[in-house]
Scaffold this motif. Structure first.
Motif, mmCIF file in Angstrom:
data_model
loop_
_atom_site.group_PDB
_atom_site.id
_atom_site.type_symbol
_atom_site.label_atom_id
_atom_site.label_comp_id
_atom_site.label_asym_id
_atom_site.label_seq_id
_atom_site.Cartn_x
_atom_site.Cartn_y
_atom_site.Cartn_z
ATOM 1 N N ILE A 175 2.263 13.728 9.890
ATOM 2 C CA ILE A 175 3.218 14.584 10.593
ATOM 3 C C ILE A 175 4.637 14.026 10.482
ATOM 4 C CG2 ILE A 175 3.925 15.412 12.870
ATOM 5 C CD1 ILE A 175 0.977 15.662 13.583
ATOM 6 N N LEU A 176 4.769 12.707 10.617
ATOM 7 C CA LEU A 176 6.098 12.088 10.599
ATOM 8 C C LEU A 176 6.710 12.069 9.208
ATOM 9 C CD1 LEU A 176 5.547 9.070 13.032
ATOM 10 C CD2 LEU A 176 6.835 11.173 13.473
ATOM 11 N N SER A 177 5.865 11.863 8.183
ATOM 12 C CA SER A 177 6.429 11.709 6.842
ATOM 13 C C SER A 177 5.578 12.368 5.760
ATOM 14 C CB SER A 177 6.614 10.215 6.529
ATOM 15 O OG SER A 177 6.995 10.029 5.196
ATOM 16 N N GLY A 178 4.371 11.826 5.552
ATOM 17 C CA GLY A 178 3.537 12.316 4.451
ATOM 18 C C GLY A 178 3.965 11.793 3.103
ATOM 19 N N ALA A 179 4.847 10.765 3.091
ATOM 20 C CA ALA A 179 5.394 10.252 1.832
ATOM 21 C C ALA A 179 4.318 9.629 0.951
ATOM 22 C CB ALA A 179 6.495 9.231 2.121
ATOM 23 N N ILE A 228 2.397 0.584 -8.425
ATOM 24 C CA ILE A 228 2.156 -0.785 -8.886
ATOM 25 C C ILE A 228 2.999 -1.776 -8.097
ATOM 26 C CG2 ILE A 228 2.350 -2.361 -10.845
ATOM 27 C CD1 ILE A 228 0.042 -0.414 -11.020
ATOM 28 N N PHE A 229 4.260 -1.452 -7.891
ATOM 29 C CA PHE A 229 5.128 -2.340 -7.117
ATOM 30 C C PHE A 229 4.602 -2.502 -5.696
ATOM 31 C CE2 PHE A 229 8.675 -2.954 -4.139
ATOM 32 C CZ PHE A 229 9.196 -4.154 -4.629
ATOM 33 N N GLY A 230 4.140 -1.399 -5.103
ATOM 34 C CA GLY A 230 3.625 -1.460 -3.739
ATOM 35 C C GLY A 230 2.390 -2.329 -3.621
ATOM 36 N N MET A 283 -2.912 1.653 10.810
ATOM 37 C CA MET A 283 -2.146 1.683 9.569
ATOM 38 C C MET A 283 -3.033 1.950 8.360
ATOM 39 S SD MET A 283 0.681 1.575 10.865
ATOM 40 C CE MET A 283 1.344 1.991 9.250
ATOM 41 N N HIS A 284 -4.317 1.595 8.453
ATOM 42 C CA HIS A 284 -5.231 1.967 7.376
ATOM 43 C C HIS A 284 -5.343 3.480 7.274
ATOM 44 C CE1 HIS A 284 -9.157 3.248 5.799
ATOM 45 N NE2 HIS A 284 -8.954 2.301 4.904
ATOM 46 N N GLY A 285 -5.468 4.138 8.420
ATOM 47 C CA GLY A 285 -5.511 5.595 8.419
ATOM 48 C C GLY A 285 -4.237 6.196 7.848
ATOM 49 N N ALA A 286 -3.095 5.577 8.200
ATOM 50 C CA ALA A 286 -1.811 6.063 7.692
ATOM 51 C C ALA A 286 -1.726 5.940 6.184
ATOM 52 C CB ALA A 286 -0.669 5.283 8.348
ATOM 53 N N ILE A 292 5.350 -1.490 7.083
ATOM 54 C CA ILE A 292 6.549 -1.570 6.242
ATOM 55 C C ILE A 292 6.373 -0.736 4.975
ATOM 56 C CG2 ILE A 292 7.942 -3.127 4.806
ATOM 57 C CD1 ILE A 292 7.385 -5.310 6.928
ATOM 58 N N CYS A 293 5.220 -0.883 4.318
ATOM 59 C CA CYS A 293 4.975 -0.152 3.077
ATOM 60 C C CYS A 293 4.862 1.349 3.314
ATOM 61 C CB CYS A 293 3.703 -0.674 2.409
ATOM 62 S SG CYS A 293 3.840 -2.379 1.804
ATOM 63 N N THR A 294 4.267 1.745 4.446
ATOM 64 C CA THR A 294 4.130 3.172 4.758
ATOM 65 C C THR A 294 5.486 3.799 5.024
ATOM 66 O OG1 THR A 294 1.938 2.764 5.708
ATOM 67 C CG2 THR A 294 3.009 4.845 6.278
ATOM 68 N N ILE A 295 6.347 3.086 5.750
ATOM 69 C CA ILE A 295 7.695 3.585 6.014
ATOM 70 C C ILE A 295 8.460 3.772 4.708
ATOM 71 C CG2 ILE A 295 9.938 2.967 7.011
ATOM 72 C CD1 ILE A 295 8.419 1.633 9.306
ATOM 73 N N LEU A 296 8.236 2.857 3.757
ATOM 74 C CA LEU A 296 8.911 2.938 2.461
ATOM 75 C C LEU A 296 8.265 3.957 1.531
ATOM 76 C CD1 LEU A 296 9.524 -0.880 1.785
ATOM 77 C CD2 LEU A 296 11.193 0.839 2.536
ATOM 78 N N GLY A 297 7.134 4.563 1.965
ATOM 79 C CA GLY A 297 6.459 5.571 1.158
ATOM 80 C C GLY A 297 5.679 5.009 -0.010
#
Length: 349
Positions: free
Chosen positions: A71-75, A151-153, A202-205, A285-290
């Protein structure tokens, strides 16, 4: 995206779509039995939570994390769905996607049988990429800009998890050096339960979004739609993904919990709390960065970092090496399997 009733009607009239969705459900189930189990492994290993209570915590947190992040992003979901191009032929594209799902299930099931926590993120990326190359006839089936982000992520999250686990454990050891151990064990037992919930959230995210986007891709391919123009993800799809993942964790997660939670590093409660907190922070952090990352990588690295902070000799580096080898082999192995199965499926169907 269709409503749930419209989706059921589509499934009834399109056997290929129905088969593909069943295979995607199988990959989500396997993810629950492998990757999702990692988020609760150290809490069970240090006896901060029973396996049954940890599964309940993981089920709730995975669902909340998936829904909230989407809902917040979906990136993360958008990155996965835009990573490959299956071409303009909807039938061939759906056949190739089905082949990729078979490759992922086979690869992950073999690793699960040996108790090795392989990365479903790796398998998903590799399987989709191999199948896309097969159906498109070349590397043009891969969106390299999105692939580079993936790959970077994966590399970034691994390093971040280890460093965070190491630093947080060192800080806790310094702050609690003069504390009475019985009292701190009780406190960190509670803290680890909370931190494990954060990790599962965060696993779910992360992983929830990845497989939800794959299901969306299947529907769009079946209807001839353009995945790049899809807007939003329906609640029924989020509930279905989270529910299937929960069943996988409950049914098959205990073997992975034993490997990650007890055999890799014999941890005390404060180390478990540090590892779970570091895992959750790294994934956040990684989820926020997509960036789609491996939750298995991140959690296992955080556990190794927490173990190394106390004494590197306490880490079972042979298990760590087995996991790294499995992770490394997943890209070419599952990719080649996805490629071969896609060619086979295209020939048959």
């Amino acid at each position: 995206m269709p409503t749930f009733l419209e989706f059921l009607t589509m499934m009834g009239s399109d056997p290929l779509l129905a088969l593909t969705m069943v295979l995607i459900a199988a990959t989500i189930f396997v993810n629950g039995a492998t990757d999702a189990a990692n988020s609760i492994a150290d809490a069970v290993g240090t006896h901060s939570l029973t396996f049954q209570n940890a599964v309940i915590l993981a089920v709730i947190a995975n669902f909340v994390g998936l829904v909230g992040a989407t809902i917040l992003s979906g990136a993360v979901a958008d990155t996965i769905s835009h990573m490959v191009d299956f071409g303009g032929n909807s039938h061939n594209a759906l056949v190739s996607l089905a082949a990729a799902m078979v490759a992922i299930v086979v690869w992950a099931s073999v690793a699960w049988a040996f108790g090795i926590p392989t990365s479903e993120s790796h398998a998903l990326i590799a399987g989709l990429s191999g199948a896309a190359i097969a159906v498109s006839g070349g590397i043009q089936g891969i969106n390299m800009s999105e692939w580079e982000k993936v790959i970077f992520g994966l590399l970034f999250s691994t390093v971040l998890g280890f460093v965070c686990g190491f630093i947080v454990t060192k800080i806790i050891r310094e702050l609690c050096a003069d504390c009475e151990q019985h009292s701190t064990n009780r406190i960190f037992g509670y803290l680890q339960a909370v931190a494990a919930g954060f990790g599962a959230l965060m696993h779910g995210a992360q992983d929830g979004q990845k497989f939800m986007s794959t299901a969306t891709l299947a529907v769009m391919l079946a209807t001839g739609g353009d995945i790049t123009k899809a807007h939003g993800y329906p609640m029924w799809l989020m509930v279905a993904c989270a529910g299937i993942m929960a069943i996988g964790t409950a049914v098959g997660g205990e073997k992975i919990v034993a490997t990650v939670g007890t055999k890799m590093v014999p941890m005390e409660k404060y180390q478990g709390a540090a590892a779970s907190l570091s895992d959750g922070l790294s994934l956040l952090i990684c989820t926020i960065l997509g960036m789609p990352v491996s939750t298995t990588h991140t959690k296992s690295s955080a556990i190794m970092g927490a173990g190394s902070a106390k004494n590197p000799r306490t880490v079972n580096w042979m298990i760590a090496w087995d996991m790294v080898l499995t992770w490394v082999l997943t890209f070419p192995g599952c990719g080649a399997l996805g490629y071969a199965l896609a060619l086979l499926f295209l020939h048959i169907f």
